[in-house]
Design an enzyme around this catalytic site. Sequence first.
Site, PDB file in Angstrom:
ATOM      1  N   GLN A  84     -16.679 -12.722 -41.195  1.00  0.00           N
ATOM      2  CA  GLN A  84     -16.108 -14.381 -41.119  1.00  0.00           C
ATOM      3  C   GLN A  84     -17.100 -14.530 -39.855  1.00  0.00           C
ATOM      4  OE1 GLN A  84     -14.000 -16.189 -39.038  1.00  0.00           O
ATOM      5  NE2 GLN A  84     -15.264 -17.930 -39.779  1.00  0.00           N
ATOM      6  N   GLY A  90     -22.923 -17.186 -33.973  1.00  0.00           N
ATOM      7  CA  GLY A  90     -22.438 -15.897 -34.220  1.00  0.00           C
ATOM      8  C   GLY A  90     -22.648 -15.415 -35.317  1.00  0.00           C
ATOM      9  N   GLN A  92     -22.647 -17.762 -37.960  1.00  0.00           N
ATOM     10  CA  GLN A  92     -22.607 -18.376 -39.002  1.00  0.00           C
ATOM     11  C   GLN A  92     -23.740 -19.298 -39.945  1.00  0.00           C
ATOM     12  OE1 GLN A  92     -19.333 -21.355 -37.846  1.00  0.00           O
ATOM     13  NE2 GLN A  92     -19.094 -22.274 -40.036  1.00  0.00           N
ATOM     14  N   VAL A  94     -23.626 -21.861 -42.655  1.00  0.00           N
ATOM     15  CA  VAL A  94     -23.110 -23.066 -43.067  1.00  0.00           C
ATOM     16  C   VAL A  94     -22.404 -23.995 -42.104  1.00  0.00           C
ATOM     17  CG1 VAL A  94     -21.756 -23.836 -45.031  1.00  0.00           C
ATOM     18  CG2 VAL A  94     -23.933 -22.423 -45.633  1.00  0.00           C
ATOM     19  N   HIS A  98     -15.857 -19.757 -44.253  1.00  0.00           N
ATOM     20  CA  HIS A  98     -15.070 -18.920 -45.141  1.00  0.00           C
ATOM     21  C   HIS A  98     -15.843 -17.590 -44.565  1.00  0.00           C
ATOM     22  CE1 HIS A  98     -20.010 -19.428 -43.992  1.00  0.00           C
ATOM     23  NE2 HIS A  98     -20.087 -18.160 -44.532  1.00  0.00           N
ATOM     24  N   HIS A 100     -17.011 -13.931 -46.223  1.00  0.00           N
ATOM     25  CA  HIS A 100     -17.038 -13.119 -47.642  1.00  0.00           C
ATOM     26  C   HIS A 100     -16.458 -11.496 -47.492  1.00  0.00           C
ATOM     27  CE1 HIS A 100     -21.437 -14.755 -47.102  1.00  0.00           C
ATOM     28  NE2 HIS A 100     -21.034 -15.952 -45.668  1.00  0.00           N
TER      29      HIS A 100
END
Length: 136
Positions: A84, A90, A92, A94, A98, A100
């Site tokens: 996450q 960090g 990210q 998107v 969310h 994974h």
Amino acid sequence: MSTIFEKLLSGEFPCAKVYEDDLVFAFMDAGQVNDGHVIVASKKPYETILDIDEETTQRLFLVAKRIAHVVQDVFKAEGITLLQANKDAGWQSVPHIHVHVLPRYKNDGVELVWPRKEPGIERLLELAKLIKVPSI
């Protein structure tokens, strides 16, 4: 501007859903790291863990845990990685929260590496004093 996850949820883009309730949904990642790679996302477009409400946070991680059990059983995974990430720095990719769920196998070629710093116990104690976490 809507995220790709919002477009998947609305049906604008096709996706292979494995779970959906009133707060979260889960689907097969189009970029499978290993077979069984699932993404669990909030339905509301919260950007990061810093933005999400507590009820959705709880549901997101509970669903990730349940999916991890199923993925491990179905794909005979030797391990599970939950990832996450938040904001660009960090990792990210998107801007929609969310998690994974990655089935893992020894020597599967998947790496997550960062330079380890070992500042010593005195510095760790100093850093710990800076973090004041309110009770739940």
